[in-house]
Design an enzyme around this catalytic site. Sequence first.
Site, mmCIF file in Angstrom:
data_model
loop_
_atom_site.group_PDB
_atom_site.id
_atom_site.type_symbol
_atom_site.label_atom_id
_atom_site.label_comp_id
_atom_site.label_asym_id
_atom_site.label_seq_id
_atom_site.Cartn_x
_atom_site.Cartn_y
_atom_site.Cartn_z
ATOM 1 N N ASN A 1 39.867 45.574 39.842
ATOM 2 C CA ASN A 1 40.749 46.173 40.836
ATOM 3 C C ASN A 1 40.198 47.552 41.190
ATOM 4 O O ASN A 1 39.978 48.376 40.306
ATOM 5 C CB ASN A 1 42.160 46.306 40.251
ATOM 6 C CG ASN A 1 43.135 46.893 41.252
ATOM 7 O OD1 ASN A 1 43.075 48.076 41.569
ATOM 8 N ND2 ASN A 1 44.021 46.056 41.762
ATOM 9 N N SER B 1 43.381 42.384 44.272
ATOM 10 C CA SER B 1 44.145 43.486 44.822
ATOM 11 C C SER B 1 45.630 43.203 44.673
ATOM 12 O O SER B 1 46.072 42.071 44.836
ATOM 13 C CB SER B 1 43.771 43.701 46.285
ATOM 14 O OG SER B 1 44.434 44.844 46.752
ATOM 15 N N GLU B 2 46.392 44.242 44.351
ATOM 16 C CA GLU B 2 47.797 44.058 44.000
ATOM 17 C C GLU B 2 48.665 43.642 45.179
ATOM 18 O O GLU B 2 49.824 43.289 44.997
ATOM 19 C CB GLU B 2 48.358 45.317 43.326
ATOM 20 C CG GLU B 2 48.349 46.571 44.175
ATOM 21 C CD GLU B 2 47.095 47.422 43.955
ATOM 22 O OE1 GLU B 2 46.003 46.831 43.766
ATOM 23 O OE2 GLU B 2 47.220 48.655 43.980
ATOM 24 N N ASN B 3 48.116 43.681 46.393
ATOM 25 C CA ASN B 3 48.900 43.158 47.512
ATOM 26 C C ASN B 3 48.746 41.646 47.652
ATOM 27 O O ASN B 3 49.200 41.071 48.637
ATOM 28 C CB ASN B 3 48.571 43.881 48.827
ATOM 29 C CG ASN B 3 47.146 43.688 49.266
ATOM 30 O OD1 ASN B 3 46.234 43.712 48.439
ATOM 31 N ND2 ASN B 3 46.927 43.502 50.553
#
Lengths: 224, 224, 241, 241
Positions: B25, B48-50
């Site tokens: 990340n 990616s955290e989205n």
Amino acid sequence: MKQRLDRDIIAARAAKELKDGDVVNLGVGIGTLCVNFIPPEKQVVFHSENGVYAFGRVLAKGEEDLMDLNLVNAGGQFVTPAPGMSICTFADAFDAVRTGRIDVTVLGAFQVSEKGDLANVVASEVGWIGTIGGAMEMASGVKKVIVVMPHTTAEGKPKILKECTFPLTATRCVDLIVTDVAVIEVTEEGLLLKELAPGWTVNEVQAITEPKLIISPDLKEIEL
Amino acid sequence: MKQRLDRDIIAARAAKELKDGDVVNLGVGIGTLCVNFIPPEKQVVFHSENGVYAFGRVLAKGEEDLMDLNLVNAGGQFVTPAPGMSICTFADAFDAVRTGRIDVTVLGAFQVSEKGDLANVVASEVGWIGTIGGAMEMASGVKKVIVVMPHTTAEGKPKILKECTFPLTATRCVDLIVTDVAVIEVTEEGLLLKELAPGWTVNEVQAITEPKLIISPDLKEIEL
Amino acid sequence: MKNKILNTFAEAVADIPHGASIMMSSWGTAGTPFNLILALQDHGARNLTYISQNIGGTHVIRQFPDKPGMTRYLDAMPYILLHSKQIKKVIVTWGRGTDRNPIEKMVNSGEVQAEIVPLGILVERMRIGGAGLQGFYTTTGVGTFYEKGKETKVIDGQKCILELPLRADFGFVRAYKADTLGNLVYRMTSRSINPLVAKASTVTIAEVDEIVEAGELDPECIITPGLHIDRIVKIPEGGLR
Amino acid sequence: MKNKILNTFAEAVADIPHGASIMMSSWGTAGTPFNLILALQDHGARNLTYISQNIGGTHVIRQFPDKPGMTRYLDAMPYILLHSKQIKKVIVTWGRGTDRNPIEKMVNSGEVQAEIVPLGILVERMRIGGAGLQGFYTTTGVGTFYEKGKETKVIDGQKCILELPLRADFGFVRAYKADTLGNLVYRMTSRSINPLVAKASTVTIAEVDEIVEAGELDPECIITPGLHIDRIVKIPEGGLR
């Protein structure tokens, strides 16, 4: 002994409660039979807690060719797909139950109390080591809970009681009880007797029901 | 004033830490530049955290034709897809972070303490009304946390401190610090100075670092 | 590139130690990792904690005893691990034994411990285990026997029960296709709890019908992102599928 | 059959009362319900609680100010509801104002309240809101300023913070296609928090590019089952997409 309604008639009467557009969860047993009594002009969408929204009927013996080992309902029965079917995990399916997105559930019961408490899980008190399944979430999360069951036990004892003696699935959750002799609504005031099986009288039903029944002013013979 | 490493060199040095097969990340800023310094024989999979696993590089000005308004990273930058890309929700993406399924995160910082405490979120104490983002989960959930940052503030003050004075993102989480003058590992014993930018001495780095540095027996010039 | 693909189920389960916890789906024929179960029986690890919906899952199969191939599934259901004395504890929602499944006897004799959990709570405990969280509150079971001995708290005027996460050392996943990064797709209700198992396990092993190159699965339709998957075995000719 | 399809965004938001809570995604151009935001501004409901990742989401757009059509998006970002004085509280992770976004000034003057939440906690609060649960414990934020004033509990030797669910009266969802049952699919990272919003809202309204008949979407690839969706509006010619 008087004639009692058979499982199909009980299922047909319960199915009458399902409205066009309702999202419905059917419990194993008489519940799953309801799918056979939805008139074509009514669209009822079936949901199952094993992760399927919009499926069709349960396949029977002799229909092995239509069965897909990958498509079962919560009772583990093979079902057909319906238009608009979508698949999710068990966890996602229960999200819909707990947030009130299921309109009606039709399920069986060992006992129902006059306050609408439900006993239909197998805890160690009942026998076996215990079998709970999804009943607790259904009973407390679904907007309308319809119980379908014989009015009495195999030994002729009442299953509709002042207080349940079996372990509770959920408290004050049942809205309507459809049995093989009567249709009874759970109200704030108590149990309201609304319909009788053909040939049954109020007194005969009261005699096999522990709590005192309120008699509906519109009491009638059961209608399908 | 001595020459300091530029952002690309810092990113390239951090990228050297990424191993074949790592799930990584990248934080906004110098972090996202790392993607440009992965040699072709090394497969690094970006998360990616989205809600995207396996995406490619960040698109720059002039590449508008390649941009898809529907495909952005956590910094809101347009990225390319990579083979094996999969999409999920923000909630699913953070599940992977908290369960330790992300191998490395490369992120910026306001301050790092000698115990590896990280300060890189904007709480009201820092200014603005607050901007936290996903840094707290990254810092505490990802297996290896690499901080990339200038060694000092714009005013020349140390950013590597005995104790952070800014609000903490997470405690004891940083593993490696890559700055524009040095590479420093956070160890149980303290901060281990491992590499120096060309032309820099131990004393010069120590002078702009608050905690006492331990000098690695293998101290060397920074290698890319 | 990290290679997640193994050739045999035996290799895939070879490092499971005695005392390990194993999580898997068991909902009849739909989504049960039959081949990994068989491999685990051969492997022989004992004192296992078994976490699933069912200890058995014979209900589907018993409906259609004449369906071709069904006997093969019966012989690869999780309860075979009871027969080989490998399980010390089960955490399930359906604890019912059958003529083939000795769970009742083993629990009543104290040989096996059983924790019986409402299904919605069970799967949510797996979900938060897979989310790296430490507990959740639910109103399910309040006012019933299930509340007994549970820690409760009133939140927003409602009495709630505290439930703790479920995680396993090893997760057995039954999927349809995997790509080389470990991304998985499932088939119909065989999805079951498999995506939850994938996330809630420290080492996740998937048995699949097919393995394709990264990039061949539709990014929008991948259900389990590859980062949750450690090992993949393709079901060989003659394997259970 | 229940008809969930409405013709205009104005109809879809017409019953939103003053004081309602509204949840939506706001991550730049990817998955923001621009048309519903504009309709809500026209509708004029005030004292709203706004729940999203961002109050604004201008970061993407500011990178590429010359990209055709970007100004149209800027003029339909959630912060326009601040300009029209419709918001009394925001619950977000990114609270940063910009030259177009007056959030800083409005919070500092006391006109708007802001609750700033770590992103992973924010989306999990939405998830458990959408799961009908009452709270969860996490180790995120322990030992930091975020812990201050929070209820904590030690579970399994770890200090954890109690977090409460987020639900909204109305959820605005941006999806790609809907079928007539309300099943939704999204596009790439426009999925964002949209599936969480769909579940965590009492009335969920979706704006979509296309509406198809039930049965036309692949059952395996539907992300939001139709039972979470109450209203669907197709973005008309000239709408923001």
